[in-house]
Write a protein that holds these residues in place. Structure first.
Motif, PDB file in Angstrom:
ATOM      1  N   ARG A  78       0.789  -1.213   0.000  1.00  0.00           N
ATOM      2  CA  ARG A  78       0.000   0.000   0.000  1.00  0.00           C
ATOM      3  C   ARG A  78       0.833   1.280   0.000  1.00  0.00           C
ATOM      4  O   ARG A  78       0.497   2.252  -0.667  1.00  0.00           O
ATOM      5  CB  ARG A  78      -0.819   0.065   1.316  1.00  0.00           C
ATOM      6  N   ALA A  79       1.878   1.300   0.841  1.00  0.00           N
ATOM      7  CA  ALA A  79       2.480   2.594   1.168  1.00  0.00           C
ATOM      8  C   ALA A  79       3.046   3.324  -0.053  1.00  0.00           C
ATOM      9  O   ALA A  79       3.030   4.560  -0.098  1.00  0.00           O
ATOM     10  CB  ALA A  79       3.550   2.415   2.237  1.00  0.00           C
ATOM     11  N   MET A 101       2.451  -5.886  -2.131  1.00  0.00           N
ATOM     12  CA  MET A 101       3.306  -6.759  -1.305  1.00  0.00           C
ATOM     13  C   MET A 101       3.038  -6.464   0.159  1.00  0.00           C
ATOM     14  O   MET A 101       2.793  -5.310   0.527  1.00  0.00           O
ATOM     15  CB  MET A 101       4.780  -6.490  -1.587  1.00  0.00           C
ATOM     16  N   VAL A 102       3.109  -7.502   0.962  1.00  0.00           N
ATOM     17  CA  VAL A 102       2.993  -7.275   2.409  1.00  0.00           C
ATOM     18  C   VAL A 102       4.044  -8.113   3.115  1.00  0.00           C
ATOM     19  O   VAL A 102       4.329  -9.253   2.711  1.00  0.00           O
ATOM     20  CB  VAL A 102       1.560  -7.568   2.921  1.00  0.00           C
ATOM     21  N   ARG A 103       4.630  -7.509   4.139  1.00  0.00           N
ATOM     22  CA  ARG A 103       5.650  -8.188   4.931  1.00  0.00           C
ATOM     23  C   ARG A 103       4.971  -8.883   6.095  1.00  0.00           C
ATOM     24  O   ARG A 103       4.184  -8.268   6.804  1.00  0.00           O
ATOM     25  CB  ARG A 103       6.630  -7.114   5.396  1.00  0.00           C
ATOM     26  N   ASP A 130       8.568   2.936  -2.883  1.00  0.00           N
ATOM     27  CA  ASP A 130       8.175   2.389  -1.578  1.00  0.00           C
ATOM     28  C   ASP A 130       8.826   3.263  -0.516  1.00  0.00           C
ATOM     29  O   ASP A 130      10.048   3.429  -0.530  1.00  0.00           O
ATOM     30  CB  ASP A 130       8.645   0.930  -1.430  1.00  0.00           C
ATOM     31  N   MET A 132       9.533   2.825   2.535  1.00  0.00           N
ATOM     32  CA  MET A 132      10.357   2.227   3.577  1.00  0.00           C
ATOM     33  C   MET A 132      11.230   1.086   3.054  1.00  0.00           C
ATOM     34  O   MET A 132      10.720   0.069   2.566  1.00  0.00           O
ATOM     35  CB  MET A 132       9.474   1.682   4.700  1.00  0.00           C
ATOM     36  N   ALA A 134      13.346  -1.318   4.895  1.00  0.00           N
ATOM     37  CA  ALA A 134      13.680  -1.745   6.266  1.00  0.00           C
ATOM     38  C   ALA A 134      14.667  -2.913   6.203  1.00  0.00           C
ATOM     39  O   ALA A 134      15.873  -2.695   6.110  1.00  0.00           O
ATOM     40  CB  ALA A 134      12.404  -2.076   7.020  1.00  0.00           C
ATOM     41  N   THR A 135      14.168  -4.173   6.223  1.00  0.00           N
ATOM     42  CA  THR A 135      15.093  -5.309   6.048  1.00  0.00           C
ATOM     43  C   THR A 135      15.535  -5.411   4.598  1.00  0.00           C
ATOM     44  O   THR A 135      16.520  -6.085   4.291  1.00  0.00           O
ATOM     45  CB  THR A 135      14.419  -6.645   6.417  1.00  0.00           C
ATOM     46  N   GLY A 136      14.758  -4.808   3.689  1.00  0.00           N
ATOM     47  CA  GLY A 136      15.070  -4.885   2.259  1.00  0.00           C
ATOM     48  C   GLY A 136      14.376  -6.045   1.554  1.00  0.00           C
ATOM     49  O   GLY A 136      14.436  -6.152   0.332  1.00  0.00           O
ATOM     50  N   GLY A 137      13.692  -6.901   2.329  1.00  0.00           N
ATOM     51  CA  GLY A 137      13.055  -8.088   1.729  1.00  0.00           C
ATOM     52  C   GLY A 137      12.026  -7.726   0.659  1.00  0.00           C
ATOM     53  O   GLY A 137      12.020  -8.313  -0.430  1.00  0.00           O
ATOM     54  N   SER A 138      11.156  -6.753   0.954  1.00  0.00           N
ATOM     55  CA  SER A 138      10.088  -6.395   0.005  1.00  0.00           C
ATOM     56  C   SER A 138      10.664  -5.808  -1.281  1.00  0.00           C
ATOM     57  O   SER A 138      10.292  -6.223  -2.390  1.00  0.00           O
ATOM     58  CB  SER A 138       9.123  -5.385   0.638  1.00  0.00           C
ATOM     59  N   GLY A 203       2.354   2.618   5.881  1.00  0.00           N
ATOM     60  CA  GLY A 203       1.026   2.295   5.337  1.00  0.00           C
ATOM     61  C   GLY A 203      -0.080   2.718   6.288  1.00  0.00           C
ATOM     62  O   GLY A 203      -1.094   3.303   5.885  1.00  0.00           O
TER      63      GLY A 203
HETATM   64  C1  PRP Z   1       6.075  -1.813   4.492  1.00  0.00           C
HETATM   65  C2  PRP Z   1       6.802  -0.877   3.545  1.00  0.00           C
HETATM   66  C3  PRP Z   1       7.627  -1.815   2.705  1.00  0.00           C
HETATM   67  C4  PRP Z   1       7.983  -2.898   3.693  1.00  0.00           C
HETATM   68  C5  PRP Z   1       9.383  -2.662   4.158  1.00  0.00           C
HETATM   69  O1  PRP Z   1       4.977  -2.378   3.867  1.00  0.00           O
HETATM   70  O2  PRP Z   1       5.930  -0.062   2.804  1.00  0.00           O
HETATM   71  O3  PRP Z   1       6.915  -2.351   1.602  1.00  0.00           O
HETATM   72  O4  PRP Z   1       7.077  -2.775   4.811  1.00  0.00           O
HETATM   73  O5  PRP Z   1       9.842  -3.690   4.959  1.00  0.00           O
HETATM   74  P1  PRP Z   1      11.045  -4.651   4.544  1.00  0.00           P
HETATM   75  O6  PRP Z   1      12.108  -3.790   3.902  1.00  0.00           O
HETATM   76  O7  PRP Z   1      11.476  -5.237   5.848  1.00  0.00           O
HETATM   77  O8  PRP Z   1      10.513  -5.690   3.585  1.00  0.00           O
HETATM   78  P2  PRP Z   1       3.978  -3.374   4.633  1.00  0.00           P
HETATM   79  O9  PRP Z   1       4.403  -4.794   4.408  1.00  0.00           O
HETATM   80  O10 PRP Z   1       3.813  -2.943   6.038  1.00  0.00           O
HETATM   81  O11 PRP Z   1       2.631  -3.204   3.811  1.00  0.00           O
HETATM   82  P3  PRP Z   1       1.698  -1.890   3.633  1.00  0.00           P
HETATM   83  O12 PRP Z   1       2.422  -0.962   2.696  1.00  0.00           O
HETATM   84  O13 PRP Z   1       0.460  -2.454   3.048  1.00  0.00           O
HETATM   85  O14 PRP Z   1       1.476  -1.273   4.997  1.00  0.00           O
END
Ligand code: PRP
Ligand code: URA
Length: 212
Positions: A78-79, A101-103, A130, A132, A134-138, A203
């Motif tokens: 979403r974000a 995508m959702v983490r 995107d 954020m 964060a871990t970079g996985g998404s 998000g």
């Molecule tokens: C958040 C953000 C990234 C992800 C980052 O999305 O927008 O997509 O987390 O985290 P990572 O780098 O550890 O993978 P989220 O999964 O919360 O979904 P949303 O945008 O629907 O809130």
């Protein structure tokens, strides 16, 4: 992978308001969009253009226009959706594809739940949005998705990133053409894999809390 971290007092000022837990949702949304437009200027520095002949009221001249295939903007739902308007303001003729995508907040593994992209991305410059990293996985999964479809040039634009996330993206890039543009590089991750100091859940702050 090339990494650019914005170094501009206006970006830092807007980020400061964005990070503040007291900032209301409408202001948060507006700031994400404005920050995107500021970051887009750097992120599109190498957007492909071709010569274009025009006539001014005074004389003929050669300018440029965007090359085909047109750039593809890919907000990660979403974000990332909160950044889309800020990007299309700067590149209004670009095309837009979507990745949802959702983490998983326990395993931190990303899942792709939606996809609306051209089947063939050969020769496409892609701009992934995107807020954020964060871990970079998404973002690593999103970039892999685009390369698997044939993209050869991916620029990821994030409002905040971490050193851990940058390292994961470096590995995912595997020598391919990836550029990362960040509003700021934060300290790292806390025990819940949230960015520190960060801004919380992007998000949720954009669209409200949903049941996970
Ligand atoms: C958040 C953000 C990234 C992800 C980052 O999305 O927008 O997509 O987390 O985290 P990572 O780098 O550890 O993978 P989220 O999964 O919360 O979904 P949303 O945008 O629907 O809130
Ligand atoms: N996703 C977010 O929205 N915020 C973080 O800090 C980490 C992941």
């Amino acid at each position: 992978m090339r990494v650019f971290v914005a170094d501009h007092p206006l970006i830092t000022h807007k980020l400061t308001v964005l990070r503040n837990a007291q900032t209301p949702q409408p202001t948060f949304r507006l700031l994400i969009e404005e920050l995107m437009t500021l970051l887009a200027y750097e992120a599109t520095r190498e957007v492909r253009v071709e010569p274009h002949e025009i006539e001014t009221p005074v004389a003929p001249t050669t300018g440029v226009r965007l090359s085909h295939p047109l750039p593809l903007i890919v907000p990660i739902l979403r974000a990332g959706l909160g950044m889309l308007e800020g990007m299309v303001k700067l590149v209004p003729t670009a095309e837009v594809g979507f990745l949802g995508m959702v983490r998983d907040e326990e395993t931190l593994e990303p899942t792709t739940y939606a996809e609306r992209l051209p089947d063939d991305l050969s020769g496409r410059q892609c701009f992934v949005l995107d807020p954020m990293l964060a871990t970079g996985g998404s973002l690593a999964a999103a970039i892999k998705f685009l390369f698997d479809r044939g993209a050869d040039d991916v620029t990821a634009i994030c409002v905040l990133g971490t050193p851990e996330g940058v390292e994961v993206l470096e590995k995912a890039a595997e020598g391919r053409k990836v550029t990362l543009v960040l509003g700021a590089l934060d300290e790292g991750l806390n025990e819940h894999a949230y960015i520190v100091p960060g801004l919380g859940d992007a998000g949720d702050r954009l669209y409200g809390t949903i049941d996970h």
